[in-house]
Motif scaffolding. Structure first.
Motif, mmCIF file in Angstrom:
data_model
loop_
_atom_site.group_PDB
_atom_site.id
_atom_site.type_symbol
_atom_site.label_atom_id
_atom_site.label_comp_id
_atom_site.label_asym_id
_atom_site.label_seq_id
_atom_site.Cartn_x
_atom_site.Cartn_y
_atom_site.Cartn_z
ATOM 1 N N GLY A 168 0.833 -1.212 0.000
ATOM 2 C CA GLY A 168 0.000 0.000 0.000
ATOM 3 C C GLY A 168 0.859 1.251 0.000
ATOM 4 N N THR A 169 1.969 1.222 0.725
ATOM 5 C CA THR A 169 2.861 2.383 0.751
ATOM 6 C C THR A 169 3.491 2.600 -0.628
ATOM 7 O OG1 THR A 169 3.284 1.936 3.073
ATOM 8 C CG2 THR A 169 4.794 3.443 1.991
ATOM 9 N N MET A 170 3.807 1.517 -1.316
ATOM 10 C CA MET A 170 4.343 1.660 -2.682
ATOM 11 C C MET A 170 3.276 2.231 -3.624
ATOM 12 S SD MET A 170 7.060 -1.370 -3.399
ATOM 13 C CE MET A 170 6.046 -2.780 -3.178
ATOM 14 N N MET A 171 2.022 1.821 -3.407
ATOM 15 C CA MET A 171 0.935 2.376 -4.235
ATOM 16 C C MET A 171 0.786 3.882 -3.979
ATOM 17 S SD MET A 171 -1.726 -0.750 -3.597
ATOM 18 C CE MET A 171 -3.091 -0.251 -4.650
ATOM 19 N N ALA A 172 0.905 4.275 -2.706
ATOM 20 C CA ALA A 172 0.833 5.705 -2.378
ATOM 21 C C ALA A 172 1.995 6.454 -3.029
ATOM 22 C CB ALA A 172 0.851 5.892 -0.864
ATOM 23 N N ALA A 173 3.168 5.838 -3.026
ATOM 24 C CA ALA A 173 4.341 6.466 -3.658
ATOM 25 C C ALA A 173 4.100 6.651 -5.154
ATOM 26 C CB ALA A 173 5.584 5.608 -3.422
ATOM 27 N N GLU A 174 3.495 5.626 -5.787
ATOM 28 C CA GLU A 174 3.170 5.744 -7.220
ATOM 29 C C GLU A 174 2.217 6.906 -7.462
ATOM 30 O OE1 GLU A 174 4.262 3.978 -10.151
ATOM 31 O OE2 GLU A 174 5.757 3.823 -8.582
ATOM 32 N N ALA A 175 1.218 7.036 -6.564
ATOM 33 C CA ALA A 175 0.233 8.121 -6.714
ATOM 34 C C ALA A 175 0.932 9.476 -6.612
ATOM 35 C CB ALA A 175 -0.850 7.984 -5.641
ATOM 36 N N ILE A 176 1.786 9.623 -5.609
ATOM 37 C CA ILE A 176 2.482 10.907 -5.412
ATOM 38 C C ILE A 176 3.362 11.210 -6.628
ATOM 39 C CG2 ILE A 176 4.260 12.065 -4.012
ATOM 40 C CD1 ILE A 176 3.035 10.467 -1.585
ATOM 41 N N LYS A 177 4.066 10.197 -7.124
ATOM 42 C CA LYS A 177 4.947 10.407 -8.282
ATOM 43 C C LYS A 177 4.138 10.757 -9.532
ATOM 44 C CE LYS A 177 7.290 6.544 -7.803
ATOM 45 N NZ LYS A 177 8.263 5.506 -8.206
ATOM 46 N N TRP A 178 2.994 10.066 -9.710
ATOM 47 C CA TRP A 178 2.189 10.342 -10.904
ATOM 48 C C TRP A 178 1.618 11.761 -10.854
ATOM 49 C CZ3 TRP A 178 -2.693 11.773 -12.320
ATOM 50 C CH2 TRP A 178 -2.953 11.688 -13.703
ATOM 51 N N ILE A 179 1.125 12.156 -9.690
ATOM 52 C CA ILE A 179 0.504 13.492 -9.570
ATOM 53 C C ILE A 179 1.548 14.595 -9.764
ATOM 54 C CG2 ILE A 179 -0.633 15.090 -7.938
ATOM 55 C CD1 ILE A 179 -1.911 12.498 -6.663
ATOM 56 N N THR A 180 2.734 14.398 -9.189
ATOM 57 C CA THR A 180 3.712 15.493 -9.165
ATOM 58 C C THR A 180 4.730 15.434 -10.302
ATOM 59 O OG1 THR A 180 5.194 14.210 -7.760
ATOM 60 C CG2 THR A 180 3.593 15.626 -6.643
ATOM 61 N N GLY A 181 4.853 14.257 -10.937
ATOM 62 C CA GLY A 181 5.895 14.101 -11.959
ATOM 63 C C GLY A 181 7.273 13.896 -11.351
ATOM 64 N N TYR A 182 7.319 13.597 -10.072
ATOM 65 C CA TYR A 182 8.600 13.405 -9.377
ATOM 66 C C TYR A 182 9.050 11.953 -9.558
ATOM 67 C CZ TYR A 182 11.874 13.495 -5.394
ATOM 68 O OH TYR A 182 12.979 13.421 -4.598
ATOM 69 N N GLY A 183 10.206 11.737 -10.141
ATOM 70 C CA GLY A 183 10.723 10.382 -10.324
ATOM 71 C C GLY A 183 10.006 9.641 -11.443
ATOM 72 N N GLN A 184 10.212 8.331 -11.475
ATOM 73 C CA GLN A 184 9.607 7.501 -12.533
ATOM 74 C C GLN A 184 8.530 6.621 -11.929
ATOM 75 O OE1 GLN A 184 13.030 5.443 -14.049
ATOM 76 N NE2 GLN A 184 13.307 6.925 -15.693
ATOM 77 N N THR A 185 7.424 6.492 -12.635
ATOM 78 C CA THR A 185 6.354 5.618 -12.132
ATOM 79 C C THR A 185 6.492 4.223 -12.733
ATOM 80 O OG1 THR A 185 4.822 6.077 -13.921
ATOM 81 C CG2 THR A 185 4.768 7.597 -12.028
ATOM 82 N N LEU A 186 5.606 3.357 -12.315
ATOM 83 C CA LEU A 186 5.565 1.992 -12.851
ATOM 84 C C LEU A 186 4.647 1.895 -14.073
ATOM 85 C CD1 LEU A 186 5.253 -0.101 -9.566
ATOM 86 C CD2 LEU A 186 7.090 -0.311 -11.245
ATOM 87 N N GLN A 187 4.341 3.017 -14.686
ATOM 88 C CA GLN A 187 3.401 2.965 -15.825
ATOM 89 C C GLN A 187 3.830 1.925 -16.853
ATOM 90 O OE1 GLN A 187 2.238 6.725 -17.540
ATOM 91 N NE2 GLN A 187 1.683 5.752 -19.463
ATOM 92 N N GLY A 188 2.895 0.988 -17.150
ATOM 93 C CA GLY A 188 3.177 -0.051 -18.140
ATOM 94 C C GLY A 188 4.031 -1.193 -17.622
ATOM 95 N N LYS A 189 4.293 -1.206 -16.324
ATOM 96 C CA LYS A 189 5.112 -2.278 -15.738
ATOM 97 C C LYS A 189 4.381 -2.865 -14.537
ATOM 98 C CE LYS A 189 9.554 -0.160 -16.721
ATOM 99 N NZ LYS A 189 10.588 0.660 -16.118
ATOM 100 N N ILE A 190 4.805 -4.054 -14.143
ATOM 101 C CA ILE A 190 4.298 -4.618 -12.886
ATOM 102 C C ILE A 190 5.491 -4.940 -11.996
ATOM 103 C CG2 ILE A 190 4.132 -6.961 -13.866
ATOM 104 C CD1 ILE A 190 1.729 -7.363 -11.925
ATOM 105 N N LEU A 191 5.328 -4.623 -10.731
ATOM 106 C CA LEU A 191 6.374 -4.897 -9.737
ATOM 107 C C LEU A 191 5.865 -5.986 -8.797
ATOM 108 C CD1 LEU A 191 9.063 -3.818 -8.265
ATOM 109 C CD2 LEU A 191 7.493 -2.551 -6.828
ATOM 110 N N LEU A 192 6.714 -6.968 -8.517
ATOM 111 C CA LEU A 192 6.357 -8.008 -7.547
ATOM 112 C C LEU A 192 7.352 -7.988 -6.405
ATOM 113 C CD1 LEU A 192 5.531 -9.354 -10.538
ATOM 114 C CD2 LEU A 192 4.708 -11.121 -8.988
ATOM 115 N N PHE A 193 6.857 -8.262 -5.209
ATOM 116 C CA PHE A 193 7.691 -8.227 -4.007
ATOM 117 C C PHE A 193 7.333 -9.415 -3.127
ATOM 118 C CE2 PHE A 193 7.771 -6.939 0.535
ATOM 119 C CZ PHE A 193 9.141 -6.813 0.682
#
Lengths: 81, 384
Positions: B210-235
């Motif tokens: 969930g924290t990684m999902m929140a990080a993706e949201a923050i990055k997508w909204i702000t344009g900060y860093g790279q998102t996982l767009q078009g990729k899947i991450l497994l942990f």
């Protein structure tokens, strides 16, 4: 890991339980279709399961040509939240 | 505090709740303002939804929508950290909203204490910039995927299984974008992949995912860093195995997405996921009242879950005992199975179908949580 004439297979999620392993070296075959057929022979439960196939970190559901040393990851869908 | 020379002191002082992230090079006031003006809908305030909501609220997202028709159970508390023991039986969306608005002033929270379905999803997602899928079932996930594709809404996906988690971001605003159906073209049958209630989970796993999902949201909204767009991450929590892969488009994968809103309204995602017939409480009650000898309600919840009113007749067989006690159902022709939300009863229906292939075995949609359940207070209020 020795990869000559082998394919490295990585299992995730339920597939780890069905195969009993996370990583497996498998004899080289030239397509994903043949690989799946051979895998199902060894692990019959895989036949009923749904999963995406990644070849060297690219997910592609169509039959693909393979080369020795390729890394295949089998990624089942997760549902929990 | 040492201030970056590019920021006027008055600005930083005013926003001191966010000063540590504003200080980051490449983030700054501009990114903070983007968060402030963003609207994010979080669907599901459970194991994934709680950390997503906490971190987005803390980061300063201006508007959060929370959709969840579920109520808090004591067994949720190992991972759903917005809730406490006093919140049991309260609606999750409303309780989460109360907690967050108590923590932070000046943030807007919309509460939707309902399950998302094909009738209510479009008007709901229309209002937001980003949708976050924190649900625990495939019917909801494919519904969110299809509705977001139709409405061109970016959405973040996350899910867990035992000790592993997945995260991805899909952005239909990009013409070449992939969607969840490129990863898993067909809906899996609901009971083929267990959820947390069936397979167990350590609370920290949805916390991490969930924290990684929140990080993706923050990055997508702000344009900060790279998102996982078009990729899947497994942990994998047990051995810290990380894996990510690019999702390539699958020819024809989008043919099953409804072409317009009207088509979406006629698509029953719960039924698509299951070969077991689904009945509403209303239909099932009518059938059982007409022939109570042969038509039977079966409650497959555990004995320690909420009891039912005395005037409601049903047979209680918890799912783990179903095989050994199946002979108790031999006399009935038509079985209407229910549990809390309809997931365990679906599994029960499949087990019984193997034992009694000629009987009519049905799952009651939504279980005891459904608004139309005869012992649900909403149902009684609407009948009064």
């Amino acid at each position: 890991m020795q990869v000559n004439n082998k394919i490295v297979i990585r299992f995730f999620g339920m597939l780890i339980e069905k195969t009993g392993c996370e990583n497996l070296e498998f004899p080289f075959v030239d397509t994903t279709a043949v690989l799946m057929k051979n895998l199902i022979q060894q692990f019959p439960e895989l036949e009923k399961m749904k999963f995406a196939i990644s070849i060297n970190c690219k997910i592609n559901t169509e039959n693909q040509f393979l080369k020795p040393g390729d890394e295949i990851a089998l990624l089942p869908p997760f549902s929990g939240g | 505090m040492k201030l970056p020379c590019c920021l006027p002191f008055r600005v930083v002082k005013k926003m001191n709740r966010f000063e540590k992230q504003i200080l980051l090079e490449g983030f700054g006031i501009t990114a903070q303002e983007k968060l402030l003006h963003a609207g994010v809908l979080v669907v599901g305030a459970g194991g994934l939804g709680c950390p997503v909501l906490q971190y987005l609220a803390a980061a300063g997202v201006g508007t959060l929508g929370i959709a969840d028709g579920d109520t808090v159970m004591i067994s949720n508390l190992n991972r759903q950290v917005l809730f406490g023991e006093n919140d049991v039986d309260k609606n999750k969306a409303a309780t989460a909203a109360l907690q967050l608005t108590g923590q932070y002033r000046n943030m807007h929270v919309d509460v939707f204490p309902e399950w998302l379905n094909n009738q209510n999803i479009i008007p709901l997602i229309e209002k937001y910039d980003l949708i976050i899928d924190c649900t625990d079932n495939f019917a909801a996930r494919y519904l969110i995927n299809d509705a977001c594709m139709l409405m061109k809404k970016p959405w973040i996906f996350g899910a867990i299984y035992r000790n592993e988690g997945q995260v991805a971001l899909f952005n239909p605003q990009d013409d070449n974008s992939v969607c969840y159906r490129d990863l898993n073209p067909e809906l899996p049958e609901t009971d083929t992949i267990p959820d947390c209630n069936q397979s167990g989970v350590l609370g920290v796993l949805p916390g991490i995912i969930g924290t990684m999902m929140a990080a993706e949201a923050i990055k997508w909204i702000t344009g900060y860093g790279q998102t996982l767009q078009g990729k899947i991450l497994l942990f994998n929590l047990l051995n810290y195995r990380w894996f990510n892969a690019e999702i390539l488009p699958v020819p024809g994968s989008k043919k099953n997405i409804p072409r317009n809103r009207k088509e979406l309204l006629t698509r029953d995602y719960a039924v698509s996921c299951s070969p077991v017939p689904h009945f509403s409480w209303k239909e099932a009650l009518k059938r059982v009242e007409n022939n109570p000898e042969k038509n039977l309600f079966v409650d497959v919840r555990n004995a320690d879950e909420n009891s039912l009113p005395d005037n409601f007749t049903c047979l209680q067989i918890p799912l783990p005992e179903l095989k050994s006690r199946s002979s108790e159902l031999a006399h009935a022709d038509h079985l209407f199975l229910f549990c809390r939300s309809g997931i365990r009863s679906l599994e029960a229906a499949k087990i019984l179908k193997k034992i009694y292939p000629t009987k009519n075995i049905c799952n009651i949609e939504g279980g005891v949580l459904h608004a139309e359940a005869p012992f649900n207070r909403y149902y009684h209020e609407s009948q009064a």
